[in-house]
Design a protein around this motif. Structure first.
Motif, PDB file in Angstrom:
ATOM      1  N   ARG A 233       0.875  -1.247   0.209  1.00 52.25           N
ATOM      2  CA  ARG A 233      -0.057  -0.080   0.151  1.00 52.25           C
ATOM      3  C   ARG A 233       0.608   1.357  -0.342  1.00 52.25           C
ATOM      4  NH1 ARG A 233      -3.122  -1.564   3.700  1.00 52.25           N
ATOM      5  NH2 ARG A 233      -2.657  -0.448   5.870  1.00 52.25           N
ATOM      6  N   ILE A 234       1.456   1.112   0.792  1.00 54.08           N
ATOM      7  CA  ILE A 234       3.147   2.505   0.628  1.00 54.08           C
ATOM      8  C   ILE A 234       3.748   2.983  -0.068  1.00 54.08           C
ATOM      9  CG2 ILE A 234       4.891   3.622   2.143  1.00 54.08           C
ATOM     10  CD1 ILE A 234       3.802   2.072   4.856  1.00 54.08           C
ATOM     11  N   VAL A 235       4.394   1.760  -0.960  1.00 54.36           N
ATOM     12  CA  VAL A 235       5.137   1.381  -2.172  1.00 54.36           C
ATOM     13  C   VAL A 235       4.267   2.036  -3.672  1.00 54.36           C
ATOM     14  CG1 VAL A 235       7.177   0.355  -0.978  1.00 54.36           C
ATOM     15  CG2 VAL A 235       5.167  -0.785  -2.823  1.00 54.36           C
ATOM     16  N   ASN A 236       3.026   1.233  -3.276  1.00 53.53           N
ATOM     17  CA  ASN A 236       2.421   1.980  -4.761  1.00 53.53           C
ATOM     18  C   ASN A 236       1.817   3.456  -4.151  1.00 53.53           C
ATOM     19  OD1 ASN A 236       2.124  -0.291  -5.875  1.00 53.53           O
ATOM     20  ND2 ASN A 236      -0.013  -0.767  -4.045  1.00 53.53           N
ATOM     21  N   TYR A 237       1.466   4.132  -3.519  1.00 56.77           N
ATOM     22  CA  TYR A 237       1.459   5.290  -2.649  1.00 56.77           C
ATOM     23  C   TYR A 237       3.146   6.318  -3.571  1.00 56.77           C
ATOM     24  CZ  TYR A 237       0.501   9.618  -0.163  1.00 56.77           C
ATOM     25  OH  TYR A 237       0.294  11.534  -0.196  1.00 56.77           O
ATOM     26  N   PHE A 238       3.619   5.143  -3.179  1.00 55.32           N
ATOM     27  CA  PHE A 238       4.713   6.182  -3.579  1.00 55.32           C
ATOM     28  C   PHE A 238       5.272   6.965  -4.987  1.00 55.32           C
ATOM     29  CE2 PHE A 238       7.688   5.702   0.795  1.00 55.32           C
ATOM     30  CZ  PHE A 238       6.980   6.206   0.850  1.00 55.32           C
ATOM     31  N   ALA A 239       5.029   5.400  -5.160  1.00 49.06           N
ATOM     32  CA  ALA A 239       4.729   5.888  -7.131  1.00 49.06           C
ATOM     33  C   ALA A 239       4.063   6.308  -7.634  1.00 49.06           C
ATOM     34  CB  ALA A 239       4.523   3.714  -7.384  1.00 49.06           C
ATOM     35  N   ALA A 240       2.644   6.641  -6.548  1.00 46.77           N
ATOM     36  CA  ALA A 240       1.759   7.739  -7.550  1.00 46.77           C
ATOM     37  C   ALA A 240       2.411   8.899  -7.098  1.00 46.77           C
ATOM     38  CB  ALA A 240       0.845   7.663  -7.400  1.00 46.77           C
ATOM     39  N   ASN A 241       2.678   9.090  -5.976  1.00 47.31           N
ATOM     40  CA  ASN A 241       3.396  10.504  -5.650  1.00 47.31           C
ATOM     41  C   ASN A 241       4.449  10.737  -5.618  1.00 47.31           C
ATOM     42  OD1 ASN A 241       0.337  11.147  -4.939  1.00 47.31           O
ATOM     43  ND2 ASN A 241       0.955   9.593  -3.964  1.00 47.31           N
ATOM     44  N   LYS A 243       7.306  12.704  -6.532  1.00 48.78           N
ATOM     45  CA  LYS A 243       7.869  13.868  -5.899  1.00 48.78           C
ATOM     46  C   LYS A 243       7.510  14.170  -4.854  1.00 48.78           C
ATOM     47  CE  LYS A 243       7.209  16.719 -10.200  1.00 48.78           C
ATOM     48  NZ  LYS A 243       5.967  17.641 -10.370  1.00 48.78           N
ATOM     49  N   SER A 244       6.103  14.107  -3.467  1.00 48.14           N
ATOM     50  CA  SER A 244       6.336  13.807  -2.243  1.00 48.14           C
ATOM     51  C   SER A 244       7.319  12.947  -1.445  1.00 48.14           C
ATOM     52  CB  SER A 244       4.768  13.236  -2.196  1.00 48.14           C
ATOM     53  OG  SER A 244       4.274  14.741  -2.573  1.00 48.14           O
ATOM     54  N   ASN A 245       7.503  11.883  -2.704  1.00 47.34           N
ATOM     55  CA  ASN A 245       8.704  10.586  -2.019  1.00 47.34           C
ATOM     56  C   ASN A 245       8.824  10.183  -3.174  1.00 47.34           C
ATOM     57  OD1 ASN A 245       6.369  10.050   0.498  1.00 47.34           O
ATOM     58  ND2 ASN A 245       5.028  10.063  -0.987  1.00 47.34           N
ATOM     59  N   PRO A 246      10.690  11.097  -3.056  1.00 46.38           N
ATOM     60  CA  PRO A 246      11.328  10.833  -3.980  1.00 46.38           C
ATOM     61  C   PRO A 246      11.811   9.578  -3.750  1.00 46.38           C
ATOM     62  CG  PRO A 246      12.217  12.424  -3.212  1.00 46.38           C
ATOM     63  CD  PRO A 246      10.540  12.617  -3.100  1.00 46.38           C
ATOM     64  N   GLY A 325       9.432   4.089  -8.807  1.00 46.25           N
ATOM     65  CA  GLY A 325       8.220   3.740  -8.533  1.00 46.25           C
ATOM     66  C   GLY A 325       8.222   1.600  -8.980  1.00 46.25           C
ATOM     67  N   GLU A 326       8.843   1.469  -9.915  1.00 44.91           N
ATOM     68  CA  GLU A 326       8.546  -0.157 -10.308  1.00 44.91           C
ATOM     69  C   GLU A 326      10.144  -0.261  -9.726  1.00 44.91           C
ATOM     70  OE1 GLU A 326       6.396  -0.139 -14.854  1.00 44.91           O
ATOM     71  OE2 GLU A 326       8.417   0.333 -14.558  1.00 44.91           O
ATOM     72  N   ILE A 327      11.103   0.475  -8.996  1.00 51.06           N
ATOM     73  CA  ILE A 327      12.652   0.182  -8.888  1.00 51.06           C
ATOM     74  C   ILE A 327      11.348   0.027  -7.261  1.00 51.06           C
ATOM     75  CG2 ILE A 327      14.399   0.708  -7.970  1.00 51.06           C
ATOM     76  CD1 ILE A 327      15.208   1.789 -10.829  1.00 51.06           C
ATOM     77  N   LEU A 328      11.480   0.895  -7.104  1.00 52.48           N
ATOM     78  CA  LEU A 328      11.070   1.043  -5.343  1.00 52.48           C
ATOM     79  C   LEU A 328      10.067  -0.756  -5.337  1.00 52.48           C
ATOM     80  CD1 LEU A 328      11.061   1.960  -2.136  1.00 52.48           C
ATOM     81  CD2 LEU A 328       9.664   3.140  -3.113  1.00 52.48           C
ATOM     82  N   LYS A 329       9.413  -0.463  -5.678  1.00 53.87           N
ATOM     83  CA  LYS A 329       8.312  -2.245  -5.836  1.00 53.87           C
ATOM     84  C   LYS A 329       8.957  -3.190  -5.747  1.00 53.87           C
ATOM     85  CE  LYS A 329       4.295   0.167  -7.569  1.00 53.87           C
ATOM     86  NZ  LYS A 329       3.348  -0.190  -8.808  1.00 53.87           N
ATOM     87  N   GLU A 330       9.721  -3.362  -6.010  1.00 48.50           N
ATOM     88  CA  GLU A 330      10.806  -4.575  -6.871  1.00 48.50           C
ATOM     89  C   GLU A 330      11.783  -4.583  -5.784  1.00 48.50           C
ATOM     90  OE1 GLU A 330      14.456  -6.279  -9.933  1.00 48.50           O
ATOM     91  OE2 GLU A 330      12.973  -4.486 -10.805  1.00 48.50           O
TER      92      GLU A 330
END
Length: 337
Positions: A233-241, A243-246, A325-330
């Motif tokens: 849930r958190i990484v999906n939010y980061f991927a969608a935002n 600029k707020s969570n670089p 975002g994809e890098i972070l999810k992986e």
């Protein structure tokens, strides 16, 4: 350390407020926040508002030489008992030699202040030693990132409010090692709270926009618990935002967390784990719980995953087709599985 610094600046301001002023001050060090606080005090408190047009001079180092500064310092006040000569960006003055003779016999009715930023004055020089002898030198160094949560707690409490350790950590990790930015955001929060109250995650989110649920602090907690649903849930939010969570801010925080977890696991005596990890004792239970979910071997692999993700986020081993975002999810998937 953070508490000591916070107390020192308050003590200094009280002493200066009482009128115990010396002929010359040097404000220097790597931490510009304290230079700004003291500079603002001198500019707004030394000379009363009625006299400032005549008895207060603000100069910039790039626009003056030391002969001019000394000449102004030797003048007598016009309306009040003393005058202020404030030199901002004093590091831009090239030749300081003319100040030496003035320091031997400074004008008793002048307060001369130098704001020396971005680089250090050589403490071995005769000039520096004479500045210390004739006046006072305030040299504030940047605090360590691990000290930021405690600095925030002390700042909040000294302002008459309260804050929980988790909320202080949230602010520290979201805003970074920028005391001026932190103080500015806290001033907005204080304005919302009124004269007293508690700085909570809800208030922080409402005032600053820093999410109490979707932040790197909550992500590392979810990783420690190996909570797959919350991590996703958190990484999906980061991927969608982004600029707020670089990702450039997320990766160093996760790295520090995993390294501390490795240290915790290897501690033979965990009674003083907070000191060993450089964290508030409030968080030790979280590390203890996470230690049961990871082995040293797994954590070593996680550090490797982080290094790989860092390289890919910088365009290395990445043709540009994979988003941050994809890098972070992986990355998070590899860590928790």
């Amino acid at each position: 350390m953070a508490k000591q610094v916070a107390e020192n600046i308050q003590t200094v301001l009280r002493r200066l407020q009482e009128g115990d002023l010396l002929p010359v001050y040097l404000l220097t060090g790597e931490e510009n926040y304290y230079i700004d606080v003291l500079s603002d005090f001198f500019e707004n408190k030394v000379v009363d508002e009625v006299s400032r047009s005549f008895d207060q001079t603000v100069l910039y180092g790039r626009d003056v030489n030391m002969d001019s500064v000394v000449g102004m310092a030797k003048r007598y006040p016009v309306l009040g008992p003393r005058q202020l000569v404030l030199v901002k960006e004093a590091q831009d003055i090239r030749d300081w030699e003319p100040l030496m003779s003035y320091l031997d016999k400074p004008a008793p009715t002048t307060v001369l202040v130098f704001c020396y930023r971005h680089k250090k004055m050589d403490k071995r020089t005769r000039l520096f030693q004479q500045l210390k002898k004739t006046g006072e030198v305030f040299d504030y160094q940047r605090i360590y990132e691990s000290q930021l949560p405690q600095w925030i707690t002390d700042y909040v409490e000294s302002s008459g409010y309260t804050i929980l350790p988790g909320c202080a950590l949230l602010l520290a990790e979201s805003l970074g090692n920028n005391l001026s930015l932190i103080a500015n955001e806290l001033s907005k929060i204080f304005a919302v709270l009124g004269e007293k109250g508690a700085v909570t995650a809800s208030v922080v989110e409402r005032v600053t926009g820093i999410s109490k649920e979707y932040n790197v602090f909550e992500l590392q907690t979810a990783i420690g618990r190996r909570d797959v649903v919350k991590c996703n849930r958190i990484v999906n939010y980061f991927a969608a935002n982004p600029k707020s969570n670089p990702i450039q801010m997320v990766l160093p925080t996760l790295y520090s967390y995993l390294v501390r977890l490795m240290i915790y696991i290897q501690l033979p005596d965990k009674s003083d784990a907070a000191t060993a990890l450089g964290v508030n004792p409030f968080f030790i239970k979280e590390y203890a719980n996470a230690a049961g979910n990871f082995t040293l071997g797994k954590l070593a692999s996680c550090i490797g995953y982080l290094n790989e993700a860092d390289l890919r986020s910088k365009g290395i081993r990445n043709a540009g087709t994979v988003t941050d975002g994809e890098i972070l999810k992986e990355l998070v998937f590899k860590i928790i599985h």
